[in-house]
Design an enzyme around this catalytic site. Structure first.
Site, PDB file in Angstrom:
ATOM      1  N   HIS A  78       0.843  -1.197   0.000  1.00  0.00           N
ATOM      2  CA  HIS A  78       0.000   0.000   0.000  1.00  0.00           C
ATOM      3  C   HIS A  78       0.877   1.245   0.000  1.00  0.00           C
ATOM      4  O   HIS A  78       0.686   2.156  -0.813  1.00  0.00           O
ATOM      5  CB  HIS A  78      -0.921  -0.015   1.222  1.00  0.00           C
ATOM      6  CG  HIS A  78      -1.609   1.297   1.486  1.00  0.00           C
ATOM      7  ND1 HIS A  78      -2.675   1.737   0.744  1.00  0.00           N
ATOM      8  CD2 HIS A  78      -1.354   2.269   2.397  1.00  0.00           C
ATOM      9  CE1 HIS A  78      -3.060   2.930   1.190  1.00  0.00           C
ATOM     10  NE2 HIS A  78      -2.272   3.285   2.196  1.00  0.00           N
ATOM     11  N   ASP A 107       5.891  20.932 -27.209  1.00  0.00           N
ATOM     12  CA  ASP A 107       5.889  19.602 -26.575  1.00  0.00           C
ATOM     13  C   ASP A 107       6.968  19.614 -25.499  1.00  0.00           C
ATOM     14  O   ASP A 107       7.582  20.651 -25.240  1.00  0.00           O
ATOM     15  CB  ASP A 107       6.177  18.496 -27.614  1.00  0.00           C
ATOM     16  CG  ASP A 107       5.608  17.150 -27.164  1.00  0.00           C
ATOM     17  OD1 ASP A 107       5.893  16.747 -26.026  1.00  0.00           O
ATOM     18  OD2 ASP A 107       4.855  16.529 -27.939  1.00  0.00           O
ATOM     19  N   TRP A 143       7.419  -0.132   3.632  1.00  0.00           N
ATOM     20  CA  TRP A 143       7.836   0.569   2.412  1.00  0.00           C
ATOM     21  C   TRP A 143       9.221   1.165   2.558  1.00  0.00           C
ATOM     22  O   TRP A 143       9.898   1.444   1.589  1.00  0.00           O
ATOM     23  CB  TRP A 143       6.822   1.643   2.014  1.00  0.00           C
ATOM     24  CG  TRP A 143       6.981   2.960   2.724  1.00  0.00           C
ATOM     25  CD1 TRP A 143       6.423   3.306   3.921  1.00  0.00           C
ATOM     26  CD2 TRP A 143       7.745   4.089   2.300  1.00  0.00           C
ATOM     27  NE1 TRP A 143       6.805   4.578   4.264  1.00  0.00           N
ATOM     28  CE2 TRP A 143       7.610   5.093   3.285  1.00  0.00           C
ATOM     29  CE3 TRP A 143       8.531   4.373   1.177  1.00  0.00           C
ATOM     30  CZ2 TRP A 143       8.232   6.331   3.193  1.00  0.00           C
ATOM     31  CZ3 TRP A 143       9.145   5.620   1.103  1.00  0.00           C
ATOM     32  CH2 TRP A 143       8.986   6.576   2.092  1.00  0.00           C
ATOM     33  N   SER A 170      12.490   5.965 -14.056  1.00  0.00           N
ATOM     34  CA  SER A 170      11.403   6.674 -14.728  1.00  0.00           C
ATOM     35  C   SER A 170      11.287   8.105 -14.217  1.00  0.00           C
ATOM     36  O   SER A 170      11.190   9.055 -15.005  1.00  0.00           O
ATOM     37  CB  SER A 170      10.099   5.906 -14.513  1.00  0.00           C
ATOM     38  OG  SER A 170       9.000   6.744 -14.695  1.00  0.00           O
ATOM     39  N   SER A 171      11.338   8.286 -12.891  1.00  0.00           N
ATOM     40  CA  SER A 171      11.215   9.660 -12.355  1.00  0.00           C
ATOM     41  C   SER A 171      12.390  10.514 -12.756  1.00  0.00           C
ATOM     42  O   SER A 171      12.230  11.705 -12.991  1.00  0.00           O
ATOM     43  CB  SER A 171      11.159   9.707 -10.838  1.00  0.00           C
ATOM     44  OG  SER A 171      10.504   8.669 -10.322  1.00  0.00           O
ATOM     45  N   HIS A 254      13.429  12.172   3.101  1.00  0.00           N
ATOM     46  CA  HIS A 254      12.773  13.411   3.485  1.00  0.00           C
ATOM     47  C   HIS A 254      12.556  14.361   2.319  1.00  0.00           C
ATOM     48  O   HIS A 254      11.444  14.869   2.150  1.00  0.00           O
ATOM     49  CB  HIS A 254      13.351  14.097   4.708  1.00  0.00           C
ATOM     50  CG  HIS A 254      12.277  14.945   5.317  1.00  0.00           C
ATOM     51  ND1 HIS A 254      11.294  14.418   6.099  1.00  0.00           N
ATOM     52  CD2 HIS A 254      11.951  16.222   5.113  1.00  0.00           C
ATOM     53  CE1 HIS A 254      10.420  15.360   6.384  1.00  0.00           C
ATOM     54  NE2 HIS A 254      10.792  16.474   5.799  1.00  0.00           N
ATOM     55  N   GLU A 256      11.993  13.410  -0.517  1.00  0.00           N
ATOM     56  CA  GLU A 256      10.880  12.739  -1.202  1.00  0.00           C
ATOM     57  C   GLU A 256       9.528  13.246  -0.685  1.00  0.00           C
ATOM     58  O   GLU A 256       8.577  13.410  -1.445  1.00  0.00           O
ATOM     59  CB  GLU A 256      10.994  11.224  -1.003  1.00  0.00           C
ATOM     60  CG  GLU A 256       9.766  10.412  -1.401  1.00  0.00           C
ATOM     61  CD  GLU A 256       9.550  10.318  -2.900  1.00  0.00           C
ATOM     62  OE1 GLU A 256      10.449  10.731  -3.652  1.00  0.00           O
ATOM     63  OE2 GLU A 256       8.480   9.835  -3.312  1.00  0.00           O
ATOM     64  N   TYR A 258       8.827  16.161   0.178  1.00  0.00           N
ATOM     65  CA  TYR A 258       8.534  17.434  -0.481  1.00  0.00           C
ATOM     66  C   TYR A 258       8.304  17.244  -1.968  1.00  0.00           C
ATOM     67  O   TYR A 258       7.562  18.022  -2.579  1.00  0.00           O
ATOM     68  CB  TYR A 258       9.636  18.458  -0.162  1.00  0.00           C
ATOM     69  CG  TYR A 258       9.598  18.754   1.316  1.00  0.00           C
ATOM     70  CD1 TYR A 258       8.550  19.516   1.844  1.00  0.00           C
ATOM     71  CD2 TYR A 258      10.488  18.183   2.190  1.00  0.00           C
ATOM     72  CE1 TYR A 258       8.444  19.716   3.194  1.00  0.00           C
ATOM     73  CE2 TYR A 258      10.381  18.370   3.552  1.00  0.00           C
ATOM     74  CZ  TYR A 258       9.356  19.141   4.052  1.00  0.00           C
ATOM     75  OH  TYR A 258       9.230  19.324   5.402  1.00  0.00           O
ATOM     76  N   SER A 269      -1.898  26.662  -5.938  1.00  0.00           N
ATOM     77  CA  SER A 269      -1.583  28.064  -6.223  1.00  0.00           C
ATOM     78  C   SER A 269      -2.116  28.512  -7.576  1.00  0.00           C
ATOM     79  O   SER A 269      -2.172  29.709  -7.852  1.00  0.00           O
ATOM     80  CB  SER A 269      -0.069  28.290  -6.183  1.00  0.00           C
ATOM     81  OG  SER A 269       0.426  27.953  -4.921  1.00  0.00           O
ATOM     82  N   HIS A 303      15.213  13.259  11.668  1.00  0.00           N
ATOM     83  CA  HIS A 303      14.050  13.339  12.564  1.00  0.00           C
ATOM     84  C   HIS A 303      13.163  12.103  12.414  1.00  0.00           C
ATOM     85  O   HIS A 303      12.274  11.895  13.216  1.00  0.00           O
ATOM     86  CB  HIS A 303      13.255  14.643  12.368  1.00  0.00           C
ATOM     87  CG  HIS A 303      12.554  14.769  11.056  1.00  0.00           C
ATOM     88  ND1 HIS A 303      12.334  15.969  10.440  1.00  0.00           N
ATOM     89  CD2 HIS A 303      12.023  13.852  10.232  1.00  0.00           C
ATOM     90  CE1 HIS A 303      11.700  15.782   9.313  1.00  0.00           C
ATOM     91  NE2 HIS A 303      11.500  14.504   9.158  1.00  0.00           N
ATOM     92  N   HIS A 304      13.418  11.288  11.384  1.00  0.00           N
ATOM     93  CA  HIS A 304      12.712  10.005  11.270  1.00  0.00           C
ATOM     94  C   HIS A 304      13.348   8.955  12.169  1.00  0.00           C
ATOM     95  O   HIS A 304      12.862   7.835  12.236  1.00  0.00           O
ATOM     96  CB  HIS A 304      12.749   9.507   9.829  1.00  0.00           C
ATOM     97  CG  HIS A 304      12.032  10.408   8.866  1.00  0.00           C
ATOM     98  ND1 HIS A 304      10.699  10.239   8.560  1.00  0.00           N
ATOM     99  CD2 HIS A 304      12.441  11.485   8.160  1.00  0.00           C
ATOM    100  CE1 HIS A 304      10.339  11.177   7.700  1.00  0.00           C
ATOM    101  NE2 HIS A 304      11.366  11.944   7.440  1.00  0.00           N
ATOM    102  N   THR A 329       6.688  27.133   4.975  1.00  0.00           N
ATOM    103  CA  THR A 329       5.379  26.521   4.757  1.00  0.00           C
ATOM    104  C   THR A 329       4.284  27.454   5.253  1.00  0.00           C
ATOM    105  O   THR A 329       3.237  27.614   4.621  1.00  0.00           O
ATOM    106  CB  THR A 329       5.291  25.162   5.467  1.00  0.00           C
ATOM    107  OG1 THR A 329       6.485  24.432   5.187  1.00  0.00           O
ATOM    108  CG2 THR A 329       4.096  24.369   4.988  1.00  0.00           C
ATOM    109  N   LYS A 332       3.499  30.085   2.804  1.00  0.00           N
ATOM    110  CA  LYS A 332       2.616  29.627   1.727  1.00  0.00           C
ATOM    111  C   LYS A 332       1.152  29.646   2.184  1.00  0.00           C
ATOM    112  O   LYS A 332       0.282  30.157   1.487  1.00  0.00           O
ATOM    113  CB  LYS A 332       3.011  28.219   1.294  1.00  0.00           C
ATOM    114  CG  LYS A 332       4.327  28.217   0.565  1.00  0.00           C
ATOM    115  CD  LYS A 332       4.637  26.869  -0.012  1.00  0.00           C
ATOM    116  CE  LYS A 332       5.471  27.001  -1.246  1.00  0.00           C
ATOM    117  NZ  LYS A 332       4.769  27.534  -2.385  1.00  0.00           N
ATOM    118  N   ARG A 451       1.605   1.091  15.048  1.00  0.00           N
ATOM    119  CA  ARG A 451       1.230   0.927  13.643  1.00  0.00           C
ATOM    120  C   ARG A 451       1.773  -0.399  13.114  1.00  0.00           C
ATOM    121  O   ARG A 451       2.601  -1.037  13.748  1.00  0.00           O
ATOM    122  CB  ARG A 451       1.771   2.093  12.813  1.00  0.00           C
ATOM    123  CG  ARG A 451       3.268   2.127  12.721  1.00  0.00           C
ATOM    124  CD  ARG A 451       3.793   3.404  12.086  1.00  0.00           C
ATOM    125  NE  ARG A 451       3.761   3.359  10.634  1.00  0.00           N
ATOM    126  CZ  ARG A 451       4.681   3.939   9.839  1.00  0.00           C
ATOM    127  NH1 ARG A 451       5.689   4.607  10.370  1.00  0.00           N
ATOM    128  NH2 ARG A 451       4.580   3.868   8.540  1.00  0.00           N
TER     129      ARG A 451
END
Lengths: 526, 182
Positions: A78, A107, A143, A170-171, A254, A256, A258, A269, A303-304, A329, A332, A451
């Protein structure tokens, strides 16, 4: 979506193959954008079904529907599919459709590489999904793929690593394409500081992808060689260090986060000024805030890992840099609210989703600040509070912005207005369902429910039942979304060129549906 | 063309970041080493509290062979500064330069003699006769602790070994060795 009706517009170009070959060989940014979005939509239903199975098992304490090992496979897949198969491809789909239209480019910069970027994704998707059928089932190590668990599993763990490699490739190819298009192919007159916010956020996101995806590729390559070729990067028995994987992983992980939210900021926006009938408040500060978030995102990864153990000085450093991200943030969120302030607001579905985004993403941001406090995090690590936090930022953040963007640009893509009534049903059921699933998880986490565990203590039952109820409302209301899209492709009121009264930008100067080829001569922008 | 140049730059950046991922491995260990985080010493749960860190003792190592024995014998280190109570391992190297196998045994002696009782050998090549084939070279360890109860006035201890050809005299060598160990 701009389909056979426009085939005859093709004179002067090479003939287009029909049927499957048209989609396999297409180099058109609009075709590829649609492919990305459909792929992401199919994966949303796949990974969403896994979520519903997880919630169904958690409806009652004890084991009902699935075995614990299969439950772990569900949570792992998931997470992986929602991140790499849904959110990221959806944003890339938006970039493919909108970046050339917004910049007046004919294009993407590298159309053939664009085709490859997309067609790698279904390969990775098949590897991930088919691993459920292998002996031992899909990978069940989470994951985040932490060793030692991830170097001990069966063949499906190798398939997962390979799939991550392919999705990363791909990315990276997609990002190279997007950066080159944005830097080199803007119509005359569009300076960097005149670009739409969506383009700005994607430019910064693409740089983040180029900086971090290869690091993830390196980390999973090390896992692969630890598993199969006798290296000991992370194997403590051979002198390696499993904690080092966590550092390398979160150095990618991290930024990632963002990568998953900056394009959402961009979409919102675009939408909020349109339905406020006012230009975006503080455009320049939005650009600088986005860039600051991206740069700061490289300084917060540990921090993870507060619970893994690190010196107090390091905990303080990562705690403070993490809190520092709240400043840009906050800029924004302030700008979005200021854009709406004294605007002539109307509340079509895209605007509703955008407002929900601003409110609910802010809740997710605040719970993130709570988790940033190291001593609190050590209490809450691996509890449902964390699950609540990242679903508020990823579901009501990233996913809601994708919904908003689809409703916003769908009339431009299909040429037909979507069904506003169904859209509102989709919005209200989604927003109620989403909050019903994830809000009680804050309480479960604070009360100590861990979890990634298929069973729980009896006192957690009530909140889990509420969450499961919400999950089914949220999950099934996505069928309404599918219906809205199919209906809009088939027919409906014709959309004008400028679909929304307050819409600004080059994409609203081309006809609806956008012709197969646009801006073959660059428009002039004052 | 502009696009090709941008492409080249971005591909180089991508490959650079892939390399950077691997460079993080030595970087990680270097950071841990410099800051002392995660080192084995920090993590060892049981610390040896029997070490007398208040003083240093210089150990000198000496090696001899009896003239009847055609062996070369030398310590791998001439001297060492240790704390009493610290577990120390040193090595000696012996070479049989003759063309036949010979059984030899080493006999330790200590200077000053009063240090002998505090020199606690845990493992030593001198405990057993050593058989060396013709031309064989062998490294042998000695593992020992200097008892912290040793007089504070003793600042230097010399450990000297002499290798003898055992043959028929094996019994006598054993007795001498046993006496020396106290």
């Amino acid at each position: 979506m701009s389909d056979a009706a426009h085939a005859h517009d093709d004179h002067g170009h090479h003939a287009r193959p029909s049927g499957v070959m048209r989609w396999l060989t297409t180099t058109n940014h609009k075709d590829i954008g649609s492919l990305y979005l459909w792929f992401s939509f199919i994966m949303l239903f796949a990974a969403g079904s896994m979520a519903l199975l997880i919630r169904a098992e958690l409806f009652q304490p004890g084991m009902q529907l699935v075995q614990p090992d299969f439950f772990n496979q569900l949570t792992t897949m998931h997470g992986l599919i929602m991140i790499f198969g849904v959110i990221m491809p959806a944003f890339t789909g938006f970039a493919n459709w909108q970046v050339p239209l917004m910049l007046g480019a004919p294009d993407m910069a590298f159309p053939r590489m664009n085709n490859w970027s997309f067609w790698l994704l279904p390969v990775a998707g098949i590897l991930l999904m088919s691993s459920f059928l292998l002996p031992g089932g899909a990978s069940a190590g989470g994951w985040t793929m932490y060793p030692p668990l991830f170097i001990q599993g069966g063949i499906s763990y190798d398939l997962t690593i390979l799939a991550v490699h392919i999705m990363g490739l791909s990315s990276i190819m997609g990002s190279i394409n997007i950066i080159t298009t944005i830097l080199n192919m803007r119509a005359p007159g569009i300076t960097l500081m005149k670009m739409p916010m969506f383009v700005w956020t994607w430019l910064i996101t693409a740089y983040l992808l180029i900086a971090t995806m290869p690091v993830l590729a390196g980390a999973v390559t090390m896992l692969l060689t630890d598993r199969n070729f006798g290296t000991h990067f992370f194997n403590a028995a051979g002198g390696g260090d499993p904690v080092m994987f966590q550092h390398i992983f979160w150095f990618f992980g991290h930024p990632e986060v963002y990568i998953l939210i900056l394009p959402a900021f961009g979409i919102v926006s675009q939408i909020i000024p349109t339905f406020s009938r006012k230009p975006l408040f503080g455009y320049a500060s939005m650009v600088y805030a986005t860039a600051s978030i991206a740069i700061l995102s490289f300084t917060v990864w540990a921090h993870h890992m507060f619970a893994v153990g690190m010196p107090v000085a390091a905990q303080l450093f990562f705690m403070l840099t993490t809190m520092l991200i709240a400043v840009p943030t906050g800029v924004k969120v302030f700008n979005w609210v200021a854009t709406m302030w004294k605007g002539s607001l109307t509340f079509e579905t895209p605007m509703l989703f955008s407002i929900a985004f601003v409110c609910l993403f802010t809740i997710g941001g605040f719970s993130g600040l709570v988790l940033a406090i190291a001593p609190v995090d050590i209490q809450l690590q691996d509890t449902y509070y964390v699950v609540a936090h990242f679903h508020y930022v990823l579901v009501s953040g990233a996913l809601f912005s994708i919904f908003a963007g689809i409703y916003f640009w769908l009339p431009k893509w299909t040429g037909h207005m979507y069904d506003e009534t169904l859209g509102k049903w989709h919005f209200w059921l989604s927003v109620i369902g989403m909050n019903t699933v994830f809000f009680p998880m804050h309480f479960l986490g604070l009360a100590g429910m861990p979890r990634r565990i298929p069973d729980y203590a009896l006192q957690f039952t009530d909140f889990n039942q509420i969450a499961t109820l919400g999950a089914f409302i949220f999950g099934f209301s996505q069928l309404i979304f599918l219906a809205v899209i199919l209906k809009s492709i088939k027919g409906g009121a014709r959309a004008p060129d400028r679909v929304w009264e307050g819409a600004e930008g080059l994409e609203w100067t081309v006809p609806s549906p956008a012709p197969y080829h646009t801006f073959e001569t660059a428009p002039v922008v004052k | 063309m502009g696009n090709a140049r941008t492409l080249t730059k971005l591909v180089v950046a991508t490959l650079g970041m892939f390399g950077f991922g691997f460079a993080l491995v030595p970087f990680y260990y270097k950071i841990c080493e410099v800051t002392g985080i995660n080192s084995g010493d920090e993590q060892s749960l049981v610390r040896n509290t029997q070490v007398d860190t208040s003083r240093w003792v210089t150990l000198e190592f000496d090696a001899n062979t009896n003239t009847a024995l055609p062996w070369q014998f030398k310590p791998m280190q001439r001297s060492l500064r240790v704390h009493p109570g610290q577990l120390v391992q040193v090595e000696y190297e012996v070479t049989n330069s003759s063309n036949q196998a010979i059984v030899g045994q080493a006999v330790p002696s200590y200077g000053p003699a009063r240090a002998a009782a505090f020199f606690k050998k845990i493992e030593c090549f001198c405990f057993t006769p050593q058989t060396l084939a013709a031309g064989e070279r062998r490294r042998m360890p000695v593992l020992f602790v200097l008892d912290p109860a040793m007089d504070r006035e003793v600042h230097t201890v010399t450990l000297s070994y002499t290798f003898f050809d055992t043959g028929a005299k094996a019994q006598a060598a054993d007795r001498r060795e046993a006496a020396a160990r106290g």
